[in-house]
Scaffold this motif. Structure first.
Motif, PDB file in Angstrom:
ATOM      1  N   SER A 110       0.919  -0.983  -0.067  1.00 26.39           N
ATOM      2  CA  SER A 110      -0.007  -0.210   0.264  1.00 26.39           C
ATOM      3  C   SER A 110       0.884   1.226  -0.080  1.00 26.39           C
ATOM      4  O   SER A 110       1.965   1.135   0.415  1.00 26.39           O
ATOM      5  CB  SER A 110      -1.059  -0.009   0.984  1.00 26.39           C
ATOM      6  OG  SER A 110      -0.139   0.008   2.391  1.00 26.39           O
ATOM      7  N   ARG A 129       1.948   4.480   1.255  1.00 22.66           N
ATOM      8  CA  ARG A 129       1.778   5.311   2.695  1.00 22.66           C
ATOM      9  C   ARG A 129       2.538   6.855   2.341  1.00 22.66           C
ATOM     10  O   ARG A 129       3.699   6.912   2.373  1.00 22.66           O
ATOM     11  CB  ARG A 129       2.248   4.612   3.867  1.00 22.66           C
ATOM     12  CG  ARG A 129       1.673   3.510   3.847  1.00 22.66           C
ATOM     13  CD  ARG A 129       1.853   2.513   5.169  1.00 22.66           C
ATOM     14  NE  ARG A 129       3.558   2.179   4.984  1.00 22.66           N
ATOM     15  CZ  ARG A 129       3.875   1.243   4.516  1.00 22.66           C
ATOM     16  NH1 ARG A 129       3.351   0.096   3.981  1.00 22.66           N
ATOM     17  NH2 ARG A 129       5.325   1.098   4.451  1.00 22.66           N
ATOM     18  N   ARG A 185      -4.934  10.933  -0.435  1.00 27.81           N
ATOM     19  CA  ARG A 185      -5.878   9.885  -0.056  1.00 27.81           C
ATOM     20  C   ARG A 185      -7.016   9.584  -1.076  1.00 27.81           C
ATOM     21  O   ARG A 185      -7.553   8.409  -1.091  1.00 27.81           O
ATOM     22  CB  ARG A 185      -6.719  10.649   1.181  1.00 27.81           C
ATOM     23  CG  ARG A 185      -5.793  10.631   2.406  1.00 27.81           C
ATOM     24  CD  ARG A 185      -6.515  11.169   3.435  1.00 27.81           C
ATOM     25  NE  ARG A 185      -5.850  11.358   4.695  1.00 27.81           N
ATOM     26  CZ  ARG A 185      -5.441  12.558   5.208  1.00 27.81           C
ATOM     27  NH1 ARG A 185      -6.188  13.511   4.714  1.00 27.81           N
ATOM     28  NH2 ARG A 185      -4.794  12.531   6.291  1.00 27.81           N
ATOM     29  N   ALA A 196      -4.208   6.110  -1.164  1.00 26.18           N
ATOM     30  CA  ALA A 196      -3.196   6.074  -0.307  1.00 26.18           C
ATOM     31  C   ALA A 196      -3.566   6.500   1.253  1.00 26.18           C
ATOM     32  O   ALA A 196      -4.424   7.253   1.269  1.00 26.18           O
ATOM     33  CB  ALA A 196      -2.076   7.041  -0.743  1.00 26.18           C
ATOM     34  N   GLU A 197      -2.687   5.692   2.034  1.00 17.92           N
ATOM     35  CA  GLU A 197      -2.812   6.251   3.642  1.00 17.92           C
ATOM     36  C   GLU A 197      -2.107   7.657   3.506  1.00 17.92           C
ATOM     37  O   GLU A 197      -1.018   7.821   2.944  1.00 17.92           O
ATOM     38  CB  GLU A 197      -2.263   5.096   4.440  1.00 17.92           C
ATOM     39  CG  GLU A 197      -3.078   4.130   4.653  1.00 17.92           C
ATOM     40  CD  GLU A 197      -2.632   3.030   5.505  1.00 17.92           C
ATOM     41  OE1 GLU A 197      -2.298   3.483   6.909  1.00 17.92           O
ATOM     42  OE2 GLU A 197      -2.047   2.110   5.021  1.00 17.92           O
ATOM     43  N   ARG A 231      -0.470  10.461   6.300  1.00 16.10           N
ATOM     44  CA  ARG A 231      -0.305  11.224   7.698  1.00 16.10           C
ATOM     45  C   ARG A 231       0.056  12.603   7.666  1.00 16.10           C
ATOM     46  O   ARG A 231       1.098  12.962   6.785  1.00 16.10           O
ATOM     47  CB  ARG A 231       0.825  10.628   8.319  1.00 16.10           C
ATOM     48  CG  ARG A 231       0.485   9.177   8.831  1.00 16.10           C
ATOM     49  CD  ARG A 231       1.576   8.629   9.775  1.00 16.10           C
ATOM     50  NE  ARG A 231       1.378   7.238  10.163  1.00 16.10           N
ATOM     51  CZ  ARG A 231       2.095   6.246  10.990  1.00 16.10           C
ATOM     52  NH1 ARG A 231       3.264   7.006  11.554  1.00 16.10           N
ATOM     53  NH2 ARG A 231       1.869   5.316  11.346  1.00 16.10           N
ATOM     54  N   ASP A 271       7.139   8.242  11.564  1.00  7.63           N
ATOM     55  CA  ASP A 271       6.346   8.589  10.582  1.00  7.63           C
ATOM     56  C   ASP A 271       7.280   8.650   9.115  1.00  7.63           C
ATOM     57  O   ASP A 271       6.626   8.148   8.169  1.00  7.63           O
ATOM     58  CB  ASP A 271       5.816  10.148  10.519  1.00  7.63           C
ATOM     59  CG  ASP A 271       5.062  10.563  11.514  1.00  7.63           C
ATOM     60  OD1 ASP A 271       3.977   9.649  11.917  1.00  7.63           O
ATOM     61  OD2 ASP A 271       5.145  11.214  12.331  1.00  7.63           O
ATOM     62  N   TRP A 295       7.487   4.822   8.314  1.00  8.32           N
ATOM     63  CA  TRP A 295       6.250   4.233   8.113  1.00  8.32           C
ATOM     64  C   TRP A 295       5.883   4.458   6.570  1.00  8.32           C
ATOM     65  O   TRP A 295       5.557   3.687   5.966  1.00  8.32           O
ATOM     66  CB  TRP A 295       5.025   5.089   9.142  1.00  8.32           C
ATOM     67  CG  TRP A 295       3.715   4.653   8.568  1.00  8.32           C
ATOM     68  CD1 TRP A 295       2.812   3.508   8.662  1.00  8.32           C
ATOM     69  CD2 TRP A 295       3.026   5.597   7.572  1.00  8.32           C
ATOM     70  NE1 TRP A 295       1.753   3.716   8.219  1.00  8.32           N
ATOM     71  CE2 TRP A 295       1.769   4.841   7.612  1.00  8.32           C
ATOM     72  CE3 TRP A 295       3.342   6.949   7.050  1.00  8.32           C
ATOM     73  CZ2 TRP A 295       0.672   5.635   6.791  1.00  8.32           C
ATOM     74  CZ3 TRP A 295       2.342   7.241   6.592  1.00  8.32           C
ATOM     75  CH2 TRP A 295       1.011   6.918   6.376  1.00  8.32           C
ATOM     76  N   ALA A 296       6.444   5.609   6.079  1.00  5.42           N
ATOM     77  CA  ALA A 296       5.912   6.185   4.879  1.00  5.42           C
ATOM     78  C   ALA A 296       6.743   5.464   3.675  1.00  5.42           C
ATOM     79  O   ALA A 296       7.798   5.173   3.862  1.00  5.42           O
ATOM     80  CB  ALA A 296       6.284   7.577   4.681  1.00  5.42           C
TER      81      ALA A 296
END
Length: 200
Positions: free
Chosen positions: A2, A4, A28, A32-33, A35, A72, A75-76
């Motif tokens: 996915s 991110r 989004r 996509a997710e 943050r 963060d 994660w991305a």
């Protein structure tokens, strides 16, 4: 995998925050997710209090938008960084956050991840392009794949036609106009699309 997207920004009076929010929403919209994260404010209260718009924005976002962390970035799978221009360069607030990433850089966390950037300044020729290019220097060192907006959609011309990334010359206006927000939304979509292609 996915997609991110970490949208990391600094904003004093809210212009870059508005652009960042549009970038995140654009990502989004492609599934996509995303943050949305602000970096900590470093300016003393005396400086913030001297500008009512600055104080209002700090108070409005301190509990509404989480502060960025190095997690963060781990994660991305894609990055969007935003900053006002300060003498044609990145703000000290965003730079201080970036300067903490040495361990992630050494570990190869950033390698081959797409990255894009956006900015705002008071004046049309206030250093917006050089600020984006300054951020790109970080991406080169990180080993990222820089994703400019180029001239890939007609809507970009309505916002000034900056091929490096979305930029908003505020001229003292309260918030970015719709053309700038549309360009930022497109930039988020474009970043998510490229990240998706890279993920296979």
């Amino acid at each position: 995998m996915s997609v991110r997207v970490a949208v990391i920004y600094y904003s004093a009076t809210g212009n870059v925050h508005a652009l960042a929010d549009s970038v995140a929403e654009g990502a989004r919209s492609r599934g996509a997710e995303a943050r949305l994260r602000r970096v900590p404010e470093l300016a003393p209260d005396s400086a913030v209090d001297a500008n009512p718009a600055w104080r209002a924005h700090v108070d409005a976002t301190k509990n509404a938008v989480q502060e960025a962390t190095l997690e963060d970035l781990e994660w991305a799978t894609a990055y969007a960084f935003g900053t006002p221009t300060r003498f044609g360069n990145v703000t000290s607030q965003l730079k201080q956050f970036i300067d903490q990433t040495g361990g992630l850089w050494q570990a190869g966390v950033f390698h081959d991840k797409p990255a894009t950037s956006f900015t705002s300044a008071l004046n049309r020729h206030g250093g917006q392009e050089s600020t984006i290019l300054s951020l790109n220097n970080v991406f080169y060192h990180w080993g990222c794949l820089i994703v400019p907006v180029g001239y890939t959609d007609p809507l970009l011309f309505a916002s000034g036609g900056n091929p490096y990334g979305t930029s908003w010359a505020s001229g003292g206006a309260d918030r970015p106009d719709q053309a700038a927000l549309d360009a930022a939304h497109y930039q988020g979509r474009h970043l998510a699309d490229i990240a998706g292609r890279l993920a296979g």
